[in-house]
Motif scaffolding. Structure first.
Motif, PDB file in Angstrom:
ATOM      1  N   VAL A 559     -11.926  -1.863  44.230  1.00 48.18           N
ATOM      2  CA  VAL A 559     -11.741  -0.551  43.596  1.00 48.18           C
ATOM      3  C   VAL A 559     -11.648   0.514  44.684  1.00 48.18           C
ATOM      4  CG1 VAL A 559     -12.717   1.117  41.986  1.00 48.18           C
ATOM      5  CG2 VAL A 559     -13.101  -1.332  41.618  1.00 48.18           C
ATOM      6  N   HIS A 560     -10.729   1.457  44.495  1.00 47.79           N
ATOM      7  CA  HIS A 560     -10.587   2.602  45.407  1.00 47.79           C
ATOM      8  C   HIS A 560     -10.895   3.874  44.626  1.00 47.79           C
ATOM      9  CE1 HIS A 560      -8.408   0.205  48.533  1.00 47.79           C
ATOM     10  NE2 HIS A 560      -8.199  -0.553  47.459  1.00 47.79           N
ATOM     11  N   PHE A 561     -11.686   4.755  45.259  1.00 50.13           N
ATOM     12  CA  PHE A 561     -12.135   5.965  44.568  1.00 50.13           C
ATOM     13  C   PHE A 561     -12.025   7.155  45.510  1.00 50.13           C
ATOM     14  CE2 PHE A 561     -14.665   8.428  41.648  1.00 50.13           C
ATOM     15  CZ  PHE A 561     -14.502   7.761  40.445  1.00 50.13           C
ATOM     16  N   VAL A 570     -11.201  20.631  41.861  1.00 55.05           N
ATOM     17  CA  VAL A 570     -11.717  19.366  42.392  1.00 55.05           C
ATOM     18  C   VAL A 570     -11.457  18.302  41.330  1.00 55.05           C
ATOM     19  CG1 VAL A 570     -13.778  18.107  43.158  1.00 55.05           C
ATOM     20  CG2 VAL A 570     -13.502  20.543  43.725  1.00 55.05           C
ATOM     21  N   TRP A 571     -11.053  17.090  41.768  1.00 53.79           N
ATOM     22  CA  TRP A 571     -10.812  16.032  40.790  1.00 53.79           C
ATOM     23  C   TRP A 571     -11.024  14.670  41.441  1.00 53.79           C
ATOM     24  CZ3 TRP A 571      -7.131  18.516  43.541  1.00 53.79           C
ATOM     25  CH2 TRP A 571      -6.146  17.768  44.171  1.00 53.79           C
ATOM     26  N   TYR A 572     -11.134  13.651  40.588  1.00 52.47           N
ATOM     27  CA  TYR A 572     -11.271  12.264  41.056  1.00 52.47           C
ATOM     28  C   TYR A 572      -9.988  11.493  40.767  1.00 52.47           C
ATOM     29  CZ  TYR A 572     -16.285  13.374  40.873  1.00 52.47           C
ATOM     30  OH  TYR A 572     -17.509  13.959  41.047  1.00 52.47           O
ATOM     31  N   GLU A 573      -9.675  10.550  41.643  1.00 46.85           N
ATOM     32  CA  GLU A 573      -8.624   9.570  41.393  1.00 46.85           C
ATOM     33  C   GLU A 573      -9.209   8.188  41.660  1.00 46.85           C
ATOM     34  OE1 GLU A 573      -4.915  10.346  43.344  1.00 46.85           O
ATOM     35  OE2 GLU A 573      -4.988  12.517  42.929  1.00 46.85           O
ATOM     36  N   PRO A 583      -2.320   1.275  38.099  1.00 53.12           N
ATOM     37  CA  PRO A 583      -1.827   2.563  38.608  1.00 53.12           C
ATOM     38  C   PRO A 583      -2.989   3.388  39.163  1.00 53.12           C
ATOM     39  CG  PRO A 583      -1.101   2.163  36.337  1.00 53.12           C
ATOM     40  CD  PRO A 583      -2.131   1.132  36.644  1.00 53.12           C
ATOM     41  N   ILE A 584      -2.679   4.330  40.050  1.00 51.78           N
ATOM     42  CA  ILE A 584      -3.701   5.289  40.478  1.00 51.78           C
ATOM     43  C   ILE A 584      -3.899   6.282  39.341  1.00 51.78           C
ATOM     44  CG2 ILE A 584      -4.254   7.113  42.114  1.00 51.78           C
ATOM     45  CD1 ILE A 584      -2.672   5.567  44.211  1.00 51.78           C
TER      46      ILE A 584
END
Length: 596
Positions: A559-561, A570-573, A583-584
């Protein structure tokens, strides 16, 4: 239904009662009893909807549909389907999927329970066999063929020989509506001739009760010992029912907190966006009930005061303490109680930007005659020019994922008026991530039919979920910062290994938690292995996957965060790259973000 019935092409013959597919009905059974107490069982068991023989297959399809129609006519809400024959069940699934679509069009509340065996019977068990059959694979294959339909659920058929504990835990995330106990799993004590269940079965049933699962006792055969225990041959069910009933009665009592949260279980709730929307009074009401949180703050402030000011100077030095995001004053109160406990003097600035909340805060100050100690500041901390530097900075910007309510950005702004040797409470916090099986949450997001809901991080009171591995650390923030140039952007790659005794499982998303260090050894948090008891302010976060990913025993889930920051938000992907790629999610914060 007559088990020997088979459709006849000559429709005129159906007038003959001996050829009707339906057995006699007890007309004394009310609608409420059919709907609430009856689990209908599809019979006969020899139905083969994937037979290569066309006549057998067509007859089986007709019988299945007729029996479902009959159950629907009687207002039965739960219909138990036969166990599929392995993973080769495409035609069976096609027929069930057509029935499910029909139920949806009729707005019927009926659920179809696919009967899935868990473990092995005594006849099938071989001590030297390598592994038990993984029936979860059968369920998952059938469920996917029916496109994760919400009215297709599970009836677990519990066998004598159970699989490993981790394998059983997968089912706690699945829609298990009923558990069927064959009487062969009950044992008889040598003394007293009484029935009992093995300890592993008792624990499994207790866990299923926690998920509101119905227990069905099947294949009742009354040995002499059970007759003696029941006291009557006319009540062969009583001895078995008594054992299951005792397990139910021995459960831990439900706390008031659990009762209050009952209707919020597994419901996706939007996360707070404090810089965009002011909190309402009801939010403050809920948070202020968390006595454990404020007690931890009080202890942390007490220890900071004791270390900051030596006893011999306690009557001389007044510590400057700034409460950032003071709300309606609970942190101010905790700070003053800490000062009283330690015999230290305080000069407090309570900074709050919500103009409505400031009114309640000011009333609290005046009602308690704290005017000479506490100054109320109605301002955003980023715009406030402090009249003096702070010795201690106290804040409550922590979110369910630690940094998801802009604690890093808010404390960066406040650090400019903190003494160089000043103390920040909290001093650090770390977020954690954990892969989940959570089909109920996936179905809720999927039902919205838009990308916004399928990749928006939400707050959830997790209940009907399976936690597949221990959680892992993601991001850590410490305050005060060592350098003003240190970015609040973050990236982390995580590798979760699925235990070899778990078997295959479906990952629908990730739970997010946090642990915080308030001051030195004063800690609290929501991470499951170190969770602070009765800490009720924060629900876990849920980061969904738009498409679930199947993982197998012993495999690596990679997992990539990212935590992304620009001038406005500000946000997370997040994404998965192994065992398959997703998908990202939430690219450029298109679905969920926090305004700066």
């Amino acid at each position: 239904m007559y088990t020997g019935y088979a459709p006849n092409k000559d429709k005129a013959l159906t007038l003959n009662r001996q050829l009707l597919p339906y057995a006699g009905v007890n007309t004394g059974v009310t609608y409420g009893q059919w709907a609430g107490l009856v689990f209908a069982k599809i019979s006969p068991t020899w139905l083969d909807l994937d037979s290569e023989d066309e006549n057998v297959r067509v007859n089986a399809e007709a019988i299945l549909k007729q029996q479902i129609e009959w159950a629907s006519y009687l207002s039965v809400k739960h219909c138990v389907l036969p166990t599929p024959d392995g993973n080769s069940c495409a035609n069976y699934a096609k027929c069930v999927n057509q029935i499910l679509q029909g139920l949806k069009n009729m707005e019927s509340a009926m659920k179809l329970l696919l009967r899935i065996p868990v473990g092995m019977s005594n006849d099938d068990y071989r001590p030297l066999s390598n592994a038990l059959v993984d029936s979860w694979e059968t369920w998952n294959s059938f469920r996917m063929l029916c496109d994760h339909h919400s009215q297709l659920v599970v009836a677990l058929d519990i066998k004598r020989v159970l699989p490993p504990e981790n394998s059983l835990k997968r089912w706690f995330g699945e829609p298990v509506t009923a558990a069927i106990l064959d009487t062969e799993i009950f044992l008889t004590k040598a003394r007293g001739n009484t029935l009992y269940l093995p300890k592993r079965h008792q624990k499994l049933i207790a866990d299923l009760f926690h998920l509101d699962t119905r227990i069905v006792i099947s294949e009742i055969k009354v040995p002499t010992s059970a007759q003696s225990a029941a006291g009557s041959k006319s009540q062969p069910l009583l001895a078995y029912w008594s054992q299951v009933s005792n397990i139910y009665k021995q459960r831990d009592p439900v706390s008031e907190q659990e009762r209050s949260e009952f209707y919020t279980r597994d419901i996706l709730q939007p996360s707070l966006r404090p810089s965009r929307n002011y909190s309402h009074a009801i939010s403050y009401d809920d948070h202020e009930k968390d006595l454990v949180k404020y007690l931890h703050y009080e202890i942390a402030i007490s220890r900071a005061l004791l270390e900051r000011v030596p006893d011999e100077r306690a009557s001389v030095i007044a510590t400057v303490l700034v409460v950032v995001g003071a709300g309606r004053g609970r942190l101010v109160h905790a700070s003053l109680k800490a000062a009283e406990r330690t015999g230290r003097k305080l000069r407090v600035y309570a900074v709050e930007k919500n103009p409505q909340t400031v009114i309640a805060l000011d009333e609290l100050i005046r009602a308690n005659n704290w005017d000479n100690t506490v100054s109320v500041v109605s301002s955003d901390v980023r715009d406030w020019s402090a009249p003096e530097r702070a010795d201690i900075l106290v804040s409550d910007f922590l979110g369910s994922f630690g940094d998801n309510e802009l604690s890093p950005e808010s404390l960066d702004a406040a650090q400019r008026f903190l003494e160089k040797d000043g103390i920040s409470i909290p001093s650090s916090y770390t977020s954690f991530l954990q892969p989940l099986t959570a089909p109920k949450l996936y179905q809720e997001a999927k039902a919205r039919k838009d990308i916004l809901h399928s990749e928006s991080a939400c707050l959830v009171n997790l209940h009907n979920v399976a936690r597949l591995t221990p959680s892992q650390q993601v991001f850590t923030f410490s305050h005060p910062k060592c350098s003003d140039n240190q970015s609040n952007q973050r990236y982390q790659k995580l590798e979760f290994r699925i235990p070899t005794d778990t078997g295959s499982a479906m990952v629908h998303g990730f739970a997010g938690y946090f642990n915080a260090t308030l001051y030195k050894s004063v800690l609290f948090g929501t991470e499951p292995s170190t969770m602070t008891p009765n800490l009720n302010t924060w629900l876990p976060m849920f980061f969904p996957l738009r498409t679930p990913i199947c993982v197998h025993r012993g495999s690596i889930l990679e997992v990539h965060f990212w935590r992304c920051v620009d001038s406005r938000k500000v946000w997370y992907e997040w994404c998965v790259t192994s065992p398959s790629s997703s998908p990202i999610h939430n690219c450029n914060g298109r679905s969920c973000w926090m305004d700066l």
